[in-house]
Scaffold this motif. Structure first.
Motif, PDB file in Angstrom:
ATOM      1  N   VAL A 105       0.857  -1.185   0.000  1.00 45.90           N
ATOM      2  CA  VAL A 105       0.000   0.000   0.000  1.00 45.90           C
ATOM      3  C   VAL A 105       0.890   1.230   0.000  1.00 45.90           C
ATOM      4  CG1 VAL A 105      -1.732   1.319   1.287  1.00 45.90           C
ATOM      5  CG2 VAL A 105      -1.874  -1.163   1.216  1.00 45.90           C
ATOM      6  N   VAL A 106       0.588   2.177  -0.891  1.00 45.83           N
ATOM      7  CA  VAL A 106       1.282   3.463  -0.918  1.00 45.83           C
ATOM      8  C   VAL A 106       0.248   4.525  -0.564  1.00 45.83           C
ATOM      9  CG1 VAL A 106       2.567   5.111  -2.314  1.00 45.83           C
ATOM     10  CG2 VAL A 106       2.910   2.662  -2.667  1.00 45.83           C
ATOM     11  N   LEU A 107       0.435   5.159   0.584  1.00 44.17           N
ATOM     12  CA  LEU A 107      -0.474   6.206   1.037  1.00 44.17           C
ATOM     13  C   LEU A 107      -0.022   7.535   0.448  1.00 44.17           C
ATOM     14  CD1 LEU A 107      -0.669   5.220   4.810  1.00 44.17           C
ATOM     15  CD2 LEU A 107      -2.356   4.740   3.040  1.00 44.17           C
ATOM     16  N   LEU A 125       2.516   9.017  -8.005  1.00 42.66           N
ATOM     17  CA  LEU A 125       2.341   7.815  -7.186  1.00 42.66           C
ATOM     18  C   LEU A 125       1.479   6.773  -7.878  1.00 42.66           C
ATOM     19  CD1 LEU A 125       1.813   9.329  -3.638  1.00 42.66           C
ATOM     20  CD2 LEU A 125       3.886   8.339  -4.614  1.00 42.66           C
ATOM     21  N   GLU A 126       0.464   7.213  -8.604  1.00 46.64           N
ATOM     22  CA  GLU A 126      -0.402   6.263  -9.290  1.00 46.64           C
ATOM     23  C   GLU A 126       0.383   5.484 -10.348  1.00 46.64           C
ATOM     24  OE1 GLU A 126      -4.630   6.149 -11.636  1.00 46.64           O
ATOM     25  OE2 GLU A 126      -4.252   7.770 -10.229  1.00 46.64           O
ATOM     26  N   GLY A 127       1.211   6.169 -11.117  1.00 46.53           N
ATOM     27  CA  GLY A 127       2.038   5.496 -12.111  1.00 46.53           C
ATOM     28  C   GLY A 127       3.050   4.561 -11.468  1.00 46.53           C
ATOM     29  N   SER A 131       3.290   0.404 -12.023  1.00 49.74           N
ATOM     30  CA  SER A 131       4.539  -0.228 -12.434  1.00 49.74           C
ATOM     31  C   SER A 131       4.991  -1.264 -11.404  1.00 49.74           C
ATOM     32  CB  SER A 131       5.615   0.839 -12.616  1.00 49.74           C
ATOM     33  OG  SER A 131       6.836   0.256 -12.951  1.00 49.74           O
ATOM     34  N   LEU A 132       4.896  -0.931 -10.140  1.00 45.46           N
ATOM     35  CA  LEU A 132       5.285  -1.842  -9.076  1.00 45.46           C
ATOM     36  C   LEU A 132       4.399  -3.089  -9.074  1.00 45.46           C
ATOM     37  CD1 LEU A 132       7.139  -2.325  -6.648  1.00 45.46           C
ATOM     38  CD2 LEU A 132       5.467  -1.111  -5.246  1.00 45.46           C
ATOM     39  N   LEU A 169      -9.931  -2.721  -4.272  1.00 42.51           N
ATOM     40  CA  LEU A 169      -9.211  -1.547  -4.739  1.00 42.51           C
ATOM     41  C   LEU A 169     -10.161  -0.379  -4.924  1.00 42.51           C
ATOM     42  CD1 LEU A 169      -6.628  -0.286  -5.798  1.00 42.51           C
ATOM     43  CD2 LEU A 169      -7.196  -1.173  -8.032  1.00 42.51           C
ATOM     44  N   ARG A 170      -9.858   0.739  -4.278  1.00 47.90           N
ATOM     45  CA  ARG A 170     -10.610   1.961  -4.448  1.00 47.90           C
ATOM     46  C   ARG A 170      -9.597   3.081  -4.503  1.00 47.90           C
ATOM     47  NH1 ARG A 170     -14.042   3.798   0.199  1.00 47.90           N
ATOM     48  NH2 ARG A 170     -13.807   5.961  -0.264  1.00 47.90           N
ATOM     49  N   LEU A 171      -9.413   3.656  -5.679  1.00 50.29           N
ATOM     50  CA  LEU A 171      -8.338   4.620  -5.862  1.00 50.29           C
ATOM     51  C   LEU A 171      -8.591   5.954  -5.188  1.00 50.29           C
ATOM     52  CD1 LEU A 171      -7.427   3.975  -9.577  1.00 50.29           C
ATOM     53  CD2 LEU A 171      -6.193   3.234  -7.568  1.00 50.29           C
ATOM     54  N   ARG A 172      -9.816   6.390  -5.137  1.00 53.02           N
ATOM     55  CA  ARG A 172     -10.118   7.704  -4.567  1.00 53.02           C
ATOM     56  C   ARG A 172     -11.099   7.570  -3.419  1.00 53.02           C
ATOM     57  NH1 ARG A 172      -6.838  11.338  -7.335  1.00 53.02           N
ATOM     58  NH2 ARG A 172      -6.780  10.694  -9.482  1.00 53.02           N
TER      59      ARG A 172
END
Length: 189
Positions: A105-107, A125-127, A131-132, A169-172
């Motif tokens: 998780v990236v906050l 961060l989204e990109g 990629s990760l 997954l919920r991006l926003r």
């Protein structure tokens, strides 16, 4: 492939053997392993406390040969492109130490709630997480979790932010400026 015929097909066709995914079962621990929190954002001081409160083992001191079930990086303090180097410094040494079916998780901060170079860095961060996610493998998932500026980790939100197996997954966050599409549209011919 778990059936004998499936294993035979995979082997003879030269296909990669898929990882058996771990599924959450009621009553099981939220995370079967240790999570490593990192980063120096506005939420980093709260992360170990929140993880402990949920019964998730966490450590900030990593050891060679140890396997970890998840990584949580607080990128809310990244305000320019130079700060993105912290992502590489945190993830590169730890990626080979991840167990099967890890959660990452990236906050971050919603780009719409900040301005200037911080907005560009938070958009990156989204990109980075996409990629990760392609590089992670082993049945793992990577989730960017974007929060409005000034919001803290609260008890009601913790389960939706951290690397738990039942989280979708919920991006926003709800109520953010960017809304998801409401329906499918056919392309014009």
């Amino acid at each position: 492939m778990s059936s004998p015929i499936g294993k035979l097909l995979v082997k003879n066709l030269g296909l990669p053997s898929p990882t058996r995914l771990e599924r959450y079962v009621d009553g099981a621990p939220l995370v079967r392993g240790t999570v490593v929190p990192g980063g120096r954002g506005r939420l980093s001081a709260q992360l170990p406390t929140v993880l402990d409160g949920l019964g998730i083992a966490s450590t900030t001191a990593t050891a060679d040969g140890e396997k970890y079930k998840g990584l949580v990086f607080d990128a809310t303090g990244i305000t320019d492109a130079e700060g993105l180097i912290a992502l590489r410094e945190f993830f590169t040494p730890l990626l080979r130490s991840l167990d099967t079916c890890p959660r990452v998780v990236v906050l971050g901060t919603t780009p719409e709630s900040v301005k200037g170079s911080e907005r560009v860095a938070q958009r990156a961060l989204e990109g980075f997480t996409r990629s990760l996610g392609k590089e992670l493998g082993k049945g793992g998932t990577v989730q960017p979790r974007l929060r409005d500026e000034g919001r803290r980790l609260g008890t009601g939100l913790d389960a939706r932010v951290l690397p738990l197996p039942q989280v979708g997954l919920r991006l926003r966050p709800a109520g953010s400026c960017a809304s998801a599409p409401t329906g499918r549209r056919r392309p014009k011919r």
